[in-house]
Design an enzyme around this catalytic site. Structure first.
Site, PDB file in Angstrom:
ATOM      1  N   ARG A  85       0.957  -1.028   0.124  1.00  9.06           N
ATOM      2  CA  ARG A  85      -0.114  -0.095  -0.051  1.00  9.06           C
ATOM      3  C   ARG A  85       1.056   1.219  -0.093  1.00  9.06           C
ATOM      4  NH1 ARG A  85      -1.738   0.294   5.537  1.00  9.06           N
ATOM      5  NH2 ARG A  85      -0.539   1.813   5.800  1.00  9.06           N
ATOM      6  N   HIS A  94      -2.921   4.200   5.293  1.00 12.19           N
ATOM      7  CA  HIS A  94      -4.216   3.160   5.304  1.00 12.19           C
ATOM      8  C   HIS A  94      -5.757   3.977   4.881  1.00 12.19           C
ATOM      9  CE1 HIS A  94      -6.899   0.155   7.156  1.00 12.19           C
ATOM     10  NE2 HIS A  94      -7.598   1.070   7.718  1.00 12.19           N
ATOM     11  N   TYR A 145       5.141   4.510  11.378  1.00 12.05           N
ATOM     12  CA  TYR A 145       5.536   3.150  11.477  1.00 12.05           C
ATOM     13  C   TYR A 145       5.959   2.363  10.467  1.00 12.05           C
ATOM     14  CZ  TYR A 145       0.966   3.103   8.923  1.00 12.05           C
ATOM     15  OH  TYR A 145      -0.057   2.857   7.980  1.00 12.05           O
TER      16      TYR A 145
END
Lengths: 470, 376
Positions: free
Chosen positions: B268, B272, B281
């Site tokens: 991705r 998100h 992260y």
């Protein structure tokens, strides 16, 4: 004709209520295209770039950098038809924006618990059931409490909406907390124009009244300088300015309070002859391999601290209060406290213990440059394990630094000065500095702190010691 | 990346390398050889369109026009490749990131945004497109897909030997969903009932911020093996391989041989959702690594090397993408608030007394607000 459009601050996350304006990337007079980045904002979650919804010419920046703005407030005005001739009606916010973000009305901010209590006429709001935010969002950061808005109800309302003016024939209507606030601020409620339903005086009305009667300019006296602070609110006596605490300042304050009042700090000092370190710095500056980086004494201090940590890894640790455990870090993310235009930040060099001297110098240089131009990423500021604060360039001998939260030691590096010093049995002029190490006494005893500090001092005094310990 | 873990690249089926070289694959070449230059150009076009749309939708969210947006950026290869393998009888159960698959099912992408503006729960008729509504609950639709597939088998819509009749079900979900009990139950049911369902897992490496290494000790495809479902790992950024593997899996399912699990190994590239900040992260270097494996650039390099991507076609698709972006923007901005009573419309297919009573009560309730006229 010119047609003005306003852009309202959107909710860039889910359930966010406000954001700080960080940097405008356009100015009045600039031509913008649709989806061109116009402003960087900082939300509770991240730094976000907002794209322009219009193409045209920027006519107004409605908020300033550093301001905290509520979602739904207009921030930018664009003339979307700059070639037009006649002036148009004042700008309208983009109609679509309120499809998603509803602006709270004064009524919406009244709390359900105090509604009607103590007021002779029951207010319309009292009849409405409480509509709390669910707190459920897709990404799990949660919705800020109190962000849900409540709508005004028709049923049960005794007064026609908005048609009421307070007059001497009626008692002043206000809820007890508002009356208390008015008393504290010395506001006569009968002088306040009510904006609430049924002629109710709201908290905002009282605050508005204070603002209206407050001193607007600083009191100055013949011998005084001009006031140096343009922003903020001048107090009623005209002798002070109040400025809201925002973003980096707010976070720094929280971090310092948390650190200073949970970790018992001990600070130890060591004054040391660093002439050899200064010679090494001079040598490295002339070294062709280091031609692409700036070499400063900070580099040698950083290396010395890394060597000391290697000999005493227990110092590179964190206290986990909730688990009642000590977390020993088997890596060093070396923090460097940096003063930036946005305030104090402590970015760290990841895995600094693995870096050879040249790579460490490059990382130091990058970190400083990023801090200076404000592009330090949240990642660069997280997971530090031990920190250096370099106060020497400010001409300060040393200090008792406060720990970066989540770490157990911080080294202050003060000014390096030429001083008389006993060297090889005689008084000589030598380069001398004072090192200070603060540590968390919950997990680091005085002896361990002393050994770490002594090791740093030993390398600074004789960098060749680094060869022995490397 | 530990050997054999969920991030291992062992056993990935690849027909197009990261720099656009066509490589041979004994098992899956027969499922890609039928692809003509026109077919490949159509895939390139669809990937380009969905990416342009995705970018526009992201901007619209940042302008306050959408409450939320879920980017498909980076996963176009897995979505368009598999989507092009579907036939009209197949039925798709997507999660919420499958904009590319929606495009291949003939859904008008702009309509998808009604969901993300909070106007409708579903903005298309599933029966019309054989494309179920987006499911936001993680993994629950794996069970719905399995049940639907079992029903198709009972209705004789599988293994009849008639290619105009036989179909299968595809359930799209992500690596994070494989940690859900619903998915484990669906795999078990599908296996023991030989349900004609293809579980298409887009392993995009993160369940929001949780790395795939926290979801599984083994490659996610191995989940299928545990319950006896044939499983394949495919390079999800390779649109040709994603297509071939899905085509094989669908033939397997349509012919009555039971379920298949495909793990499309992808990444991705965006956040998100627009509420997420991936810099917290995952390292920049990792994003950079995956940018070099881009599915669109890869097919483009291949088509360019074979001389099958003309400048005219490129210009035409770019114009089409730009027009889609503009249509998206103007359409979304023109949308007004829906009649809130509409939420009662599709609860039951036929009139229902208690729903009608609730609708009437809600109407009265809405009318009790002073600003009712403005918000309805």
């Amino acid at each position: 004709m010119p047609t003005y459009q306003q852009f309202n601050l959107p909710d860039a996350g889910e359930g966010l209520t406000e954001a700080d304006i960080v940097t405008w990337s356009v100015a009045v007079g600039d031509t913008v295209e649709v989806n061109q980045p116009i402003v960087e904002i900082e939300t509770a979650k991240s730094l976000v770039e907002l794209p322009s919804p219009f193409s045209g010419v920027v006519t107004k920046l409605l908020v300033e950098e550093g301001e905290t703005v509520e979602v739904g407030v207009p921030i930018l005005e664009v003339d979307v038809d700059p070639d037009g001739a006649a002036p148009a009606e004042p700008s309208e916010p983009v109609a679509a924006a309120d499809a998603v973000a509803e602006q709270p009305s004064p009524v919406a901010e009244e709390s359900a618990t105090s509604a009607g209590a103590g007021a002779p006429a029951p207010s319309a709001a009292a009849a409405a059931p409480s509509e709390e935010g669910s707190g459920a969002v897709l990404v799990g950061y949660g919705v800020k409490a109190g962000s849900a808005t409540r709508r005004e109800r028709v049923e049960g309302s005794l007064e026609p909406i908005g048609g009421f003016e307070a007059s001497g024939d009626y008692p002043v209507l206000a809820k007890p907390p508002v009356r208390k606030l008015a008393k504290e601020l010395g506001v006569d409620l009968t002088t306040v124009t009510p904006s609430g339903p049924g002629g109710l005086v709201t908290r905002e009305d009282v605050e508005q009244q204070v603002k209206a009667t407050a001193a607007q300019t600083l009191a100055t006296y013949p011998e005084d300088d001009q006031p140096w602070l343009a922003s903020g609110t001048t107090t009623r006596d005209g002798r002070a300015t109040r400025v809201p605490v925002k973003s980096v300042r707010k976070r720094t304050a929280d971090a310092m309070v948390q650190s200073a009042f949970t970790a018992p700090h001990v600070t130890e000092f060591l004054t040391v002859d660093v002439t050899e370190t200064m010679n090494l710095v001079a040598r490295l500056k002339a070294d062709r391999d280091f031609a692409d980086v700036r070499v400063t004494p900070l580099l040698i201090v950083a290396k010395a601290l890394l060597l000391a940590v290697r000999r005493h890894p227990e110092v590179n640790a964190a206290w986990d209060e909730s688990a009642r455990e000590i977390v020993y870090k088997h890596y060093v993310n070396l923090g460097i406290a940096a003063s930036t235009p946005r305030g104090l930040v402590v970015p760290n060099i990841k895995d600094a213990h693995r870096l050879p001297l040249h790579a460490l110098a490059v990382e130091l240089q990058n970190l400083t440059a990023e801090a200076r131009n404000g592009s330090t990423s949240p990642r660069a500021m997280s997971d530090g394990t031990i920190t250096i604060t370099n106060i020497g360039p400010l001409g300060i001998d040393t200090g008792t630094p406060i720990l970066n939260p989540g770490e157990s030691a911080i080294l202050a590096f003060g000014a390096v000065r030429q001083q008389p010093w006993v060297h090889e049995g005689e008084i000589a002029i030598r380069w001398v500095t004072t090192l200070a190490l603060s540590f968390d006494h919950r997990l680091i005893d005085g002896e361990l702190g002393a050994r770490v500090l002594a090791d740093v001092g030993r390398v600074m005094q004789d960098p060749s010691q680094g060869l022995v310990w490397a | 990346m530990s050997a054999g873990g969920p991030l291992s690249t062992d056993g990935l089926v690849q027909l197009l390398t990261a720099d656009g070289q066509r490589t041979a694959h004994e098992q899956f070449d027969p499922y890609a050889d039928h692809l003509t230059a026109d077919d490949l150009r159509a895939m390139w076009r669809d990937m380009t369109l969905v990416r342009a749309f995705d970018k526009e939708a992201t901007s619209l969210q940042r302008q306050g026009e959408l409450g939320l947006w879920v980017q498909s950026w980076g996963q176009e290869g897995a979505q368009i490749g598999s989507g092009h393998a579907l036939n009209g009888q197949d039925f798709v159960f997507p999660s919420y990131r499958e904009h590319g698959v929606a495009l291949t099912r003939g859904v008008d992408l702009v309509e998808v945004l009604r969901i993300f503006r909070g106007l409708q729960h579903g903005a298309w008729t599933p029966a019309e497109h054989h494309f179920h509504l987006y499911t936001l609950v993680i993994g629950s639709h794996a069970l719905h897909a399995t049940g639907y597939a079992m029903a198709m088998a009972k209705d004789g819509l599988v293994a009849s030997g008639d290619p105009a009749k036989d179909g299968a079900v595809v359930a799209y979900f992500g690596d994070g969903a494989t940690s859900q009990g619903d998915v484990a139950e669906a795999l078990t049911f599908a296996s023991v009932y030989d349900a004609p369902v293809v579980f298409f897992v887009q392993n995009n490496q993160y369940a929001i911020s949780e790395s795939a290494t926290r979801q599984s000790r083994v490659p996610i495809a191995d989940r299928g093996k545990g319950v006896g479902i044939p499983s394949v790992r495919v390079d999800g950024n390779d649109v040709i391989a994603s297509h071939a593997v899905t085509r094989w899996a669908l033939e397997h399912a349509r012919s009555g041989q039971g379920p298949v699990l495909i793990e499309a190994f992808t990444y991705r590239m965006g956040a998100h959702t627009t509420s997420d900040d991936p810099t917290r992260y995952r390292p920049k270097a990792e994003e950079q690594l995956w940018a070099e494996r881009d599915p669109i650039a890869r097919l483009e390099a291949y088509l360019t090397s074979t001389g099958e991507l003309s400048d005219d076609f490129r210009t035409e698709v770019e114009a089409e993408a730009k027009a889609l972006g503009e249509r998206t923007r103007t359409t979304v901005r023109a949308w007004t608030k829906p009649d809130t009573l509409g939420m009662f419309d599709h609860v039951y297919a036929e009139p229902h007394a208690s729903v009608e009573a609730e609708r009437a009560w809600f109407d009265r309730y809405q009318r009790s607000f002073a600003d009712q006229e403005a918000t309805r």
